[in-house]
Design a protein around this motif. Structure first.
Motif, PDB file in Angstrom:
ATOM      1  N   UNK A 119       1.059  -1.200  -0.014  1.00  0.00           N
ATOM      2  CA  UNK A 119      -0.066   0.008   0.018  1.00  0.00           C
ATOM      3  C   UNK A 119       0.894   1.249   0.057  1.00  0.00           C
ATOM      4  N   UNK A 120       2.138   1.127   0.698  1.00  0.00           N
ATOM      5  CA  UNK A 120       2.743   2.474   0.630  1.00  0.00           C
ATOM      6  C   UNK A 120       3.527   2.663  -0.735  1.00  0.00           C
ATOM      7  N   UNK A 121       3.781   1.568  -1.458  1.00  0.00           N
ATOM      8  CA  UNK A 121       4.314   1.732  -2.767  1.00  0.00           C
ATOM      9  C   UNK A 121       3.086   2.375  -3.911  1.00  0.00           C
ATOM     10  N   UNK A 122       1.815   1.815  -3.491  1.00  0.00           N
ATOM     11  CA  UNK A 122       0.855   1.843  -4.371  1.00  0.00           C
ATOM     12  C   UNK A 122       0.559   3.843  -3.994  1.00  0.00           C
ATOM     13  N   UNK A 123       0.731   3.937  -2.694  1.00  0.00           N
ATOM     14  CA  UNK A 123       0.487   5.529  -2.478  1.00  0.00           C
ATOM     15  C   UNK A 123       1.676   6.343  -3.072  1.00  0.00           C
ATOM     16  N   UNK A 124       2.710   5.811  -2.866  1.00  0.00           N
ATOM     17  CA  UNK A 124       3.697   6.766  -3.519  1.00  0.00           C
ATOM     18  C   UNK A 124       3.622   6.621  -5.044  1.00  0.00           C
ATOM     19  N   UNK A 125       3.177   5.604  -5.645  1.00  0.00           N
ATOM     20  CA  UNK A 125       3.139   5.876  -7.314  1.00  0.00           C
ATOM     21  C   UNK A 125       1.902   6.796  -7.198  1.00  0.00           C
ATOM     22  N   UNK A 136      -4.981   6.953   1.938  1.00  0.00           N
ATOM     23  CA  UNK A 136      -4.375   7.464   3.284  1.00  0.00           C
ATOM     24  C   UNK A 136      -5.117   6.975   4.433  1.00  0.00           C
ATOM     25  N   UNK A 137      -6.391   7.350   4.307  1.00  0.00           N
ATOM     26  CA  UNK A 137      -7.344   6.816   5.502  1.00  0.00           C
ATOM     27  C   UNK A 137      -7.270   5.218   5.755  1.00  0.00           C
TER      28      UNK A 137
END
Length: 374
Positions: free
Chosen positions: A179-185, A250-251
């Motif tokens: 999820x961090x990678x997806x959020x960064x993308x 983010x939530x």
């Protein structure tokens, strides 16, 4: 018709004289009868008064005689009652002495029986305790084996749960990284889109400035301007969607981190609770074993007491029924004797015997109640 009569000389005087004589004779007879009636009347009234006086005197005399007889009869009855009470008292004392001796003999017999029964019960209790100790040893051995088996099963379950917790933690870490990678993308894509939007907005501003410098626009240029406005609106909508998706991700990421933290805390708390429960389980097993031993012991004692109580209750009910029947029979016999027997001394002797029996029965009942107050 003739209205007058004529008599010769001297005839009328002769008739008058005879008439006067005859009238005197008749008057004397009448007076004699009247005077005799008066005398008889006075005599009858006197006799009547005498009879009334005699009747009154006789009435007084009879009342006095009756009162004297009643007083004498009352005195005799009182003397008889005193004599009977004295005889009953002596008979009762005699009966009570007999009952006391019988009660003492019965108490001595019951004491000997009770001591023998207690000795027998003590021997039975010792034998039962020996058997219970042997059974308790066997039970304790079985409980230890069951406890050992339970400990092994518990260790297996703990290892299994720890392995599952580690697997869940690894999965959560992988999801967090993904999820961090997806959020960064998504953030990079948003920055890229924002840059494109800024560039387009600059171009639009330049175009608008050019358009503002141009006094009139051609149809081709107006169409181009409308297309540019539509593209700008579409880009703004896409930018808004991307921002809302970024906010939602983010939530979700924050929720996932919070859940991960809670799971770790729950894992630590579950481990501590499990150790505490293990210790408590050991204590409860020990207490349960002791309580089961005491429960079996008390159950046997209670069963024995119930049997003893049932036997004593049956004996007491039978005695009470016999006593009631005996009292009814004695009452009927006494009534029959008092109604049909003419010998006062025999009736009195039978009454004394009945009182002795009743006193003895009461003494036995009091002794039984004293021995068995419940």
């Amino acid at each position: 018709p003739f209205s007058s009569s004529y008599f010769r000389m001297g005839a009328l005087e002769y008739l008058e004289a005879n008439r006067t004589k005859e009238m005197g004779t008749q008057a004397i007879s009448i007076q004699r009868y009247i005077r005799g009636w008066f005398i008889r009347k006075e005599s009858q009234e006197g006799d009547k008064k005498k009879r009334k006086a005699i009747a009154t005197i006789q009435k007084w005399y009879m009342a006095a005689q009756k009162k004297i007889k009643d007083i004498e009869a009352e005195k005799k009855a009182m003397i008889e009652r005193k004599k009977r009470a004295e005889r009953e008292r002596k008979a009762r004392e005699k009966a009570e002495a007999k009952a006391k001796a019988a009660r003492e003999a019965r108490l001595a017999k019951e004491k000997a029986e009770r001591e023998a029964r207690e000795a027998r019960e003590k021997a039975e209790e010792e034998e039962r305790e020996r058997k219970e100790r042997e059974a308790a040893k066997k039970k304790k051995k079985m409980e230890e084996e069951a406890k050992h088996t339970f400990e092994k099963e518990k260790e297996k379950k703990i290892k299994k749960y720890k392995k599952e917790v580690k697997t869940k933690e690894k999965e959560l870490d992988d999801k967090e990284k993904r999820w961090e990678a997806e959020i960064t993308e998504i953030e990079e894509e948003c920055d890229k889109v924002e840059k494109e939007r800024d560039e387009i907005l600059e171009q639009i501003a330049k175009e608008e400035a050019k358009l503002a410098a141009i006094p009139t626009l051609s149809d081709k240029e107006k169409k181009k301007l409308e297309d540019s406005a539509e593209i700008i609106g579409y880009l703004r909508k896409e930018n808004k969607k991307l921002r809302s998706q970024t906010t939602q991700l983010r939530k979700d990421f924050d929720t996932m981190q919070e859940n991960n933290k809670r799971l770790l805390e729950a894992n630590a708390y579950a481990g501590a609770s499990f150790e505490a429960l293990n210790e408590q389980s050991k204590k409860n097993n020990s207490n349960n074993s002791k309580l089961m031993q005491n429960l079996d012991k008390y159950k046997k004692q209670n069963q024995k007491l119930k049997e003893d109580l049932r036997m004593r209750q049956g004996y007491y009910d039978a005695e009470a029924q016999i006593r009631v029947n005996y009292q009814k029979s004695m009452a009927q016999i006494m009534e029959m004797i008092q109604d049909q027997c003419d010998d006062a001394q025999l009736t009195e002797d039978i009454l004394v015997l009945a009182l002795e029996c009743e006193s003895e029965a009461k003494s036995e009942l009091a002794a039984a109640e004293a021995n068995n107050p419940h």
